[in-house]
Design a protein around this motif. Structure first.
Motif, mmCIF file in Angstrom:
data_model
loop_
_atom_site.group_PDB
_atom_site.id
_atom_site.type_symbol
_atom_site.label_atom_id
_atom_site.label_comp_id
_atom_site.label_asym_id
_atom_site.label_seq_id
_atom_site.Cartn_x
_atom_site.Cartn_y
_atom_site.Cartn_z
ATOM 1 N N ASP A 124 0.830 -1.211 0.000
ATOM 2 C CA ASP A 124 0.000 0.000 0.000
ATOM 3 C C ASP A 124 0.861 1.257 0.000
ATOM 4 O O ASP A 124 0.500 2.274 -0.613
ATOM 5 C CB ASP A 124 -0.945 0.011 1.201
ATOM 6 C CG ASP A 124 -2.167 -0.869 0.988
ATOM 7 O OD1 ASP A 124 -2.437 -1.245 -0.166
ATOM 8 O OD2 ASP A 124 -2.854 -1.172 1.980
ATOM 9 N N ILE A 125 1.994 1.205 0.713
ATOM 10 C CA ILE A 125 2.908 2.354 0.717
ATOM 11 C C ILE A 125 3.403 2.625 -0.702
ATOM 12 O O ILE A 125 3.467 3.782 -1.153
ATOM 13 C CB ILE A 125 4.101 2.101 1.666
ATOM 14 C CG1 ILE A 125 3.634 2.174 3.124
ATOM 15 C CG2 ILE A 125 5.233 3.098 1.413
ATOM 16 C CD1 ILE A 125 3.055 3.518 3.537
ATOM 17 N N PHE A 126 3.717 1.569 -1.421
ATOM 18 C CA PHE A 126 4.194 1.761 -2.792
ATOM 19 C C PHE A 126 3.054 2.159 -3.727
ATOM 20 O O PHE A 126 3.269 2.904 -4.692
ATOM 21 C CB PHE A 126 4.936 0.520 -3.277
ATOM 22 C CG PHE A 126 6.340 0.445 -2.738
ATOM 23 C CD1 PHE A 126 7.384 1.063 -3.407
ATOM 24 C CD2 PHE A 126 6.599 -0.196 -1.543
ATOM 25 C CE1 PHE A 126 8.677 1.032 -2.897
ATOM 26 C CE2 PHE A 126 7.891 -0.235 -1.015
ATOM 27 C CZ PHE A 126 8.925 0.382 -1.696
ATOM 28 N N ARG A 127 1.847 1.696 -3.444
ATOM 29 C CA ARG A 127 0.700 2.162 -4.240
ATOM 30 C C ARG A 127 0.469 3.658 -4.012
ATOM 31 O O ARG A 127 0.173 4.399 -4.956
ATOM 32 C CB ARG A 127 -0.541 1.359 -3.855
ATOM 33 C CG ARG A 127 -0.479 -0.107 -4.293
ATOM 34 C CD ARG A 127 -1.719 -0.868 -3.898
ATOM 35 N NE ARG A 127 -1.598 -2.300 -4.204
ATOM 36 C CZ ARG A 127 -1.545 -3.273 -3.308
ATOM 37 N NH1 ARG A 127 -1.648 -2.979 -2.010
ATOM 38 N NH2 ARG A 127 -1.407 -4.533 -3.673
ATOM 39 N N ASP A 128 0.611 4.110 -2.766
ATOM 40 C CA ASP A 128 0.480 5.538 -2.476
ATOM 41 C C ASP A 128 1.600 6.328 -3.159
ATOM 42 O O ASP A 128 1.378 7.443 -3.652
ATOM 43 C CB ASP A 128 0.528 5.781 -0.962
ATOM 44 C CG ASP A 128 -0.717 5.267 -0.245
ATOM 45 O OD1 ASP A 128 -1.741 5.015 -0.921
ATOM 46 O OD2 ASP A 128 -0.665 5.099 1.002
ATOM 47 N N THR A 129 2.798 5.741 -3.177
ATOM 48 C CA THR A 129 3.932 6.396 -3.837
ATOM 49 C C THR A 129 3.688 6.510 -5.340
ATOM 50 O O THR A 129 3.993 7.530 -5.970
ATOM 51 C CB THR A 129 5.230 5.621 -3.564
ATOM 52 O OG1 THR A 129 5.438 5.505 -2.146
ATOM 53 C CG2 THR A 129 6.428 6.312 -4.191
ATOM 54 N N VAL A 130 3.117 5.449 -5.916
ATOM 55 C CA VAL A 130 2.754 5.465 -7.336
ATOM 56 C C VAL A 130 1.769 6.598 -7.615
ATOM 57 O O VAL A 130 1.906 7.332 -8.600
ATOM 58 C CB VAL A 130 2.141 4.101 -7.733
ATOM 59 C CG1 VAL A 130 1.330 4.220 -9.021
ATOM 60 C CG2 VAL A 130 3.232 3.058 -7.902
ATOM 61 N N ASP A 131 0.781 6.756 -6.739
ATOM 62 C CA ASP A 131 -0.205 7.833 -6.915
ATOM 63 C C ASP A 131 0.456 9.204 -6.824
ATOM 64 O O ASP A 131 0.124 10.127 -7.591
ATOM 65 C CB ASP A 131 -1.305 7.721 -5.857
ATOM 66 C CG ASP A 131 -2.201 6.508 -6.075
ATOM 67 O OD1 ASP A 131 -2.211 5.966 -7.195
ATOM 68 O OD2 ASP A 131 -2.885 6.100 -5.112
#
Length: 205
Positions: A124-131
């Motif tokens: 999820d941290i990397f998904r937020d970073t992607v966003d």
């Protein structure tokens, strides 16, 4: 009679070509991609290549420490995932224009100390970073794989990996069947990198 002019187009590598079917901002299983190919694609695209091998990690702190060390981040990662997000976003953005990122998280642990919830929090941290980078029109692709886990049943603890005809069936500590397309071998041979990761520093030329 006209003569054909030589093409001035820059040759596109097979790895770079394969990424054209992948969204520019995404977190996904590494599947058929090879780490050296992703590194080559990052170089061809002028993107940062960030690689972390988490095969030796057992706990959340191990995961954070290994990512911080292998990503060579300028900002120290603390004891929580929020600090990892912070280190991958604002400080990097403020350091100068970024062309893009290809990130590989290999062998994310799957054990009692780093369970399904912890794995989802990390992703999820990397998904937020992607966003975050997507909002700034900067490509950020993250590829990941899970380490082979050991099953923990109520009555006993035992390995459930079977390699008959190449098939692998693995259960996590909670008896959860791991998706086999996200599992990679963690034998010593498999852990060798063809070339060590040499981080391009955050500032661009």
């Amino acid at each position: 009679m006209s003569l054909a002019l030589p093409s001035l187009a820059t040759p596109v590598s097979a790895a770079e070509q394969s990424l054209r079917g992948i969204r520019t901002n995404i977190v996904q299983s590494i599947r058929a991609f090879r780490v050296p190919d992703l590194q080559e694609a990052a170089k061809a695209l002028g993107h940062h290549f960030l690689y972390a091998n988490l095969a030796t990690a057992q706990s959340k702190q191990d995961v954070l420490d290994l990512i911080g060390k292998q990503f060579m981040l300028n900002v120290t990662i603390g004891k929580n995932f929020d600090s990892l997000y912070d280190s991958l976003t604002d400080p990097v953005h403020k350091s100068g224009p970024q062309q893009g990122f290809i990130v590989v998280l290999e062998h994310i642990p799957a054990n009692a100390k780093f369970d399904k919830e912890a794995r989802e929090q990390l992703l999820d941290i990397f998904r937020d970073t992607v966003d975050y980078w997507g909002d700034r029109k900067v490509p950020f692709r993250c590829f990941y794989s899970f380490s082979v886990a050991r099953a923990a049943h109520a009555d006993s603890v035992h390995s459930t990996a079977t390699t008959n005809m190449g098939a692998i069936e693995v259960l996590t500590e909670n008896g959860e069947k791991m998706p086999t397309d996200k599992l990679l071998d963690i034998s010593p041979q498999a852990l060798r990198m063809s070339s060590p990761f040499n981080a391009g520093y955050w500032t661009t030329n």
